[in-house]
Enzyme design. Structure first.
Site, PDB file in Angstrom:
ATOM      1  CG  PHE A  15     -29.835  79.834  91.820  1.00 26.35           C
ATOM      2  CD1 PHE A  15     -29.243  80.645  92.453  1.00 26.35           C
ATOM      3  CD2 PHE A  15     -29.227  78.663  91.377  1.00 26.35           C
ATOM      4  CE1 PHE A  15     -27.846  80.703  92.590  1.00 26.35           C
ATOM      5  CE2 PHE A  15     -27.812  78.609  91.205  1.00 26.35           C
ATOM      6  CZ  PHE A  15     -27.182  79.429  92.014  1.00 26.35           C
ATOM      7  CG  ASP A  72     -32.038  75.490  84.884  1.00 25.23           C
ATOM      8  OD1 ASP A  72     -31.755  74.226  85.107  1.00 25.23           O
ATOM      9  OD2 ASP A  72     -31.469  76.420  85.255  1.00 25.23           O
ATOM     10  CE  LYS A  78     -27.504  72.017  90.666  1.00 26.03           C
ATOM     11  NZ  LYS A  78     -26.263  72.639  91.549  1.00 26.03           N
TER      12      LYS A  78
END
Ligand code: PLP
Length: 417
Positions: free
Chosen positions: A159, A244, A273
């Site tokens: 994801f 990531d 984030k």
């Protein structure tokens, strides 16, 4: 994403009572919002630290923390202070001009990551897109791959966001289907399988893109040594290793980056984030000059990327991480959480996977779906979110204390009883 209706006898718990503020807010949202999310029936209006309060004054322990965007909790004083001070000075210049905020932020973020350059962006998906562009350009201009032929190896179950290119290599039909035509140039291998990765690398491969731990996948941990194996393999084959760390990074796992847990330094970090402190979207690609140096003026950009407000908050986040306090908290409290969750295995829980303050809990599917578990926890004042099927992910803010870990474990024990 789980589907409560798919399980016979399943029901949506706690439909808000008509006439309540909760019901009114949810009805309004259902009328006016496109349905790209399926939120739990709670309407939050205030928050502080690890706790949120709904429109009817009920308090909940936030054990999701904005999918790790709130690693430092809600309204951390140092982060809110940095944002407030910046709001009174300067919020946006665009990159047409310099700001006095961006250089210091990028210097300290690069130093934290042990790298030379930062390319600031806003959202996670935007930073992933940026890393893909950087890798392709590096492939053509440095490695010598014929133009238009570059390939990137990605992992099954990944994801990385939901833009068109990124969902092109997603194997989640919910994210992927009916958004084609898809972007070519990606090869998928099983997560954690070094042999398959080696077999997939060709002369045209420019990068391997991976999550050191697959968060959305359900906090999936790769086999021990896999990250080190990927590092060795990518070095040997002259391929960039791109980590990531948007969800796994910035303290979540008990170290600054999840790659640190195996002593691995990738060529490229993708961050997001928590870099924005839960206040503004801030993301970045961080790498050495021999990689990020391929970016030239006009070849990539974003009006808001690197804006002074985001840079001020991001810099305050880097300052918090530089103390090591939050990584230490995640290690210490994470061990406590893991011990408590371990005791649930065999008692309504099939398996748990933990790293720092991050856990995937596979609830016995015969007992309830992940979605039902979230509803039941909500009724007990704990907010979490299911990922796939019967898996619930815990990612409480790193400011959580021992008392809150106990509340979380008590609530889990109660719903499994
Ligand atoms: C590993 C990873 N990469 C990328 C993203 C996308 O970030 P954003 O939602 O900010 O675009 C996410 C979001 O959950 C993520 O977990």
């Amino acid at each position: 994403m789980s589907d409560t209706a798919a399980r016979p006898g399943a029901r949506e718990h706690r439909s808000p009572d008509p006439g309540t503020p909760t019901h009114a807010h949810i009805s309004l949202a259902e009328l006016w919002l496109a349905s790209n999310y399926h939120p739990l029936p709670v309407v939050i209006s205030h928050a502080e630290g690890a706790w949120v309060t709904d429109v009817e004054g009920r308090r909940y322990l936030d054990a999701l923390a904005g999918y790790s965007a709130l690693n430092f909790g809600h309204l951390h004083p140092a982060l809110v202070g940095a944002a407030r001070a910046q709001l009174d000075r300067l919020t946006l210049t665009s990159r047409a001009f310099h700001s006095d905020r961006l250089g210091p932020f990028c210097r300290d973020l690069a130093t934290l990551a042990g790298k030379e350059l930062v390319l600031p962006m806003n959202t996670g998906a935007e930073a992933v897109e940026t890393a893909i562009k950087v890798a392709r350009r590096w492939g053509y201009e440095v490695k010598g791959v014929p133009d238009g032929q570059a390939r990137i190896v990605v992992m099954a179950g990944n994801f990385h966001g939901r833009t068109t290119t990124i969902i092109s290599f997603s194997d989640d039909p919910v994210a992927h289907d009916h958004y084609g035509p898809y972007t070519p140039g990606f090869d998928t291998v099983p997560y954690g399988d070094l042999g398959a990765l080696e077999a997939a690398i060709t002369d045209d491969t420019v990068a391997v893109l991976l999550e050191p731990i697959q968060g959305e996948g359900g906090v999936i941990l790769p086999p021990d040594g896999w990250l080190r194996g990927v590092r060795d393999l990518t070095r040997r084959t002259n391929v960039l290793m791109i980590a990531d760390e948007i969800q796994s990074g910035l303290g979540r796992t008990g170290s600054t980056f999840a790659c640190d847990l195996e002593g691995v330094v990738p060529d490229v970090y993708i961050l997001g984030k928590a870099l924005g402190g839960g206040i503004v979207p801030v993301s970045a690609v961080v790498a050495d000059r021999d990689v990020l140096g391929v970016i030239t003026p006009g070849s990539h950009g974003s009006t808001f990327g690197g804006n002074p407000l985001g840079a001020a908050v991001g810099h305050a986040v880097v300052d918090l991480l530089a103390t090591g306090e939050y990584q230490q908290r995640a290690r210490h409290l994470g061990a406590e959480l893991a011990a408590g969750l371990g005791e649930l295995v065999g008692h309504g829980v099939d398996a748990v996977r933990c790293r720092g303050l991050w856990a995937g809990i596979d609830i016995d599917p015969g007992l309830m779906t992940g979605r039902e578990a979230c509803h039941r926890l909500l009724e007990r004042g704990v907010l979490v979110k299911d990922t796939h099927g019967s898996t619930v992910r815990l990612a409480p803010p790193l400011v959580i204390g021992e008392a809150e870990i106990a509340i979380l474990l008590d609530a889990l024990r109660a719903i499994l009883r």
